[in-house]
Scaffold this active site. Structure first.
Site, PDB file in Angstrom:
ATOM      1  N   GLU A 186       2.293   3.825   3.940  1.00  0.00           N
ATOM      2  CA  GLU A 186       2.397   3.674   2.488  1.00  0.00           C
ATOM      3  C   GLU A 186       3.364   4.685   1.869  1.00  0.00           C
ATOM      4  OE1 GLU A 186       1.006   1.067   2.073  1.00  0.00           O
ATOM      5  OE2 GLU A 186      -0.896   0.932   3.154  1.00  0.00           O
ATOM      6  N   ASP A 325       8.761  -4.439   3.966  1.00  0.00           N
ATOM      7  CA  ASP A 325       7.857  -4.907   5.007  1.00  0.00           C
ATOM      8  C   ASP A 325       8.539  -6.016   5.803  1.00  0.00           C
ATOM      9  OD1 ASP A 325       5.742  -3.237   4.310  1.00  0.00           O
ATOM     10  OD2 ASP A 325       4.902  -4.678   2.891  1.00  0.00           O
ATOM     11  N   TRP A 377       4.571   4.825  -2.038  1.00  0.00           N
ATOM     12  CA  TRP A 377       5.375   3.733  -2.578  1.00  0.00           C
ATOM     13  C   TRP A 377       4.504   2.716  -3.296  1.00  0.00           C
ATOM     14  CZ3 TRP A 377       7.864  -0.252   1.333  1.00  0.00           C
ATOM     15  CH2 TRP A 377       6.863  -0.845   2.111  1.00  0.00           C
TER      16      TRP A 377
END
Length: 482
Positions: A186, A325, A377
């Site tokens: 993260e 991602d 983030w």
């Protein structure tokens, strides 16, 4: 081909799913793994293999979390994914016989057949052999990470160190070397964590742009350490995917949320954000391809404009890091893999050096040391997604779990039962569960998973468990190292 060197671009892809095997199937559970595998991991690996055959080097930086790698190598997951691919072919074949779905069914059957062929010829021994070949041939730089993707700032120091070192060990076992960099789960950071990174041999990691107050034109050493952080350039990254907008939401792309439930396929295009599923227009591949070309050009123009602006501001060639991602490309955004190939071919033509994080350092993109704030983030770029009011009870439970974990009596000899207890604790501490609760995305499933793993830890530690060997995720995990 542009003769002018505009600057450097790094694409970073973060590949991660929590441990899903043996924990439900639909709508979350193993189906989540198989969809991402078929629609993201297979096409992205195929793209990288094509680049390798062309002699391309330093194409992108790929993060693969240990818990995802474990699933992509796991014999059970390999077998059941192969079965899933067969069902995909059958569903597509059925669709090709139905009015209104014939073209979609034919296209999906071809895609499913190609995916099955790739899986049967290239993935029979799991992901790691292919990943290692991509690393050894310098097509990619590989990022590792902590074992089960825990939110590190909320971990006790000993647990944090154990998760990181064991995660790096896992990657080394799978590909033959420890990665120099990590994707911090993260992008979570707390001041001082760079010291733990240095002790574990980590040389570089990612943070989000606001952690550097937007100063992402170069990498920076953190504090008094030699550990380097790279900041995600949000001005460029958000062209693709942001909390509110981005290319995948265009009306002509395939809609992720609309299903033809009788065959389990997605027949519609986005059409409009306020259009009800039953009113969405049919997906048209030709329209999507036209839009894709526009978005490839737009992204390349955005990168070049950004690099020129940063060079003018700082008086030197600049760096742009875009990070996403991996599951965005193909799973969430059907056209994503084709877009990736488009930009990775077009950027060098526009005079942009495309390389890895390590390649960016070799090119001289290192700025002044920085002190980083507590950050992530996630929403607000702080820790609220993982320690906010909605998950306060989970934070309390995880804090208590870590105390019990650290209180386990020491043993001289390795004990597979204790190893399994520690595994269950690490699975309970995955950052995914709090994220899913805060974002109200399968929140019940996430809470249940956290509760199940915490309960299994306690039962194993107390000697009252029927051992759940299906969660034997990491064969090398040694509880004594905690």
């Amino acid at each position: 081909m542009s003769t002018r060197e505009e600057g450097t671009f790094c694409l970073v892809l973060h590949s991660h799913l929590p441990w899903l095997a043996h924990h439900g199937s639909w709508p979350v559970g193993e189906e989540w793994l198989y969809q991402a595998w078929a629609h993201s991991y297979l096409p992205v690996v195929n793209l990288l293999r094509r680049f390798a055959e062309e002699g391309r080097r330093d194409v992108l930086t790929l993060g693969v979390t240990p818990v995802l790698a474990a699933q992509l190598d796991d014999p059970y997951c390999l077998r059941t994914f192969h079965e899933w691919l067969g069902h995909w072919q059958l569903r597509a074949l059925q669709a090709s016989t139905l009015p209104g779905l014939r073209d979609l069914g034919a296209a999906e059957h071809l895609a499913a057949t190609r995916a099955t062929d790739a899986f049967e010829t290239q993935w029979r021994h799991g992901f790691s052999p292919m990943l290692r070949s991509l690393v050894d041939s310098d097509v990619i730089e590989l990022l590792g990470g902590p074992l089960t993707h825990p939110f590190q700032p909320l971990l006790e120091p000993r647990v944090r160190e154990f998760a990181l070192r064991t995660g790096l060990d896992d990657t080394a076992l799978r590909i033959g070397r420890r990665p120099a960099g990590i994707w911090a789960p993260e992008c979570g950071y707390a001041p001082g964590m760079e010291e733990g990174y240095a002790a574990a041999g980590v040389e570089r990691f990612l943070v989000d742009g606001p952690s550097l107050r937007g100063d992402t034109f170069a990498a920076h050493t953190v504090g008094s350490s030699d550990v380097v952080c790279f900041g995600r350039d949000l001005e460029v990254t958000y062209r693709v995917w942001s909390p509110k907008a981005g290319y995948p939401g265009h009306a002509n792309y395939r809609d992720f949320h609309t299903w033809a439930h009788e065959v389990g396929l997605k027949p519609s295009r986005v059409t409009g954000k306020q259009v009800a599923p039953q009113d969405k227009a049919p997906y048209e591949p030709e329209l999507a391809e036209e839009t894709l070309r526009v978005h490839v050009k737009d992204f390349v123009d955005t990168v070049v404009t950004r690099l020129r602006s940063l060079r003018e501001e700082h008086g030197r060639q600049a760096l742009v890091v875009a990070a996403y991602d991996t599951e965005l490309f193909g799973h969430w955004w059907h056209e994503g893999p084709a877009w990736l190939e488009g930009i990775l071919r077009a950027l060098p033509e526009a005079g942009v050096r495309v390389t890895t994080l390590g390649g960016a350092l070799e090119a001289g993109h290192l700025g002044d040391p920085v002190d980083l704030p507590a950050s992530s983030w996630g929403s607000g770029k702080d820790w609220r997604v993982w320690d906010g009011e909605q998950v306060a009870d989970m934070v309390e439970t995880n804090t208590a779990l870590q105390r019990r974990l650290l209180a386990l009596p020491r043993t001289r000899f390795r004990d597979p039962v204790r190893d399994l207890a520690v595994t269950e604790a690490m699975l309970a501490l995955s950052s995914d569960w709090a994220f899913m609760v805060t974002k109200d995305s399968a929140a019940d499933y996430a809470r249940r998973r956290a509760t199940v793993h915490t309960g299994r830890f306690d039962a194993i530690a107390a000697g009252t468990a029927d051992l759940p060997w299906e969660d034997r995720v990491f064969g090398h995990l040694d509880a004594r190292l905690l």
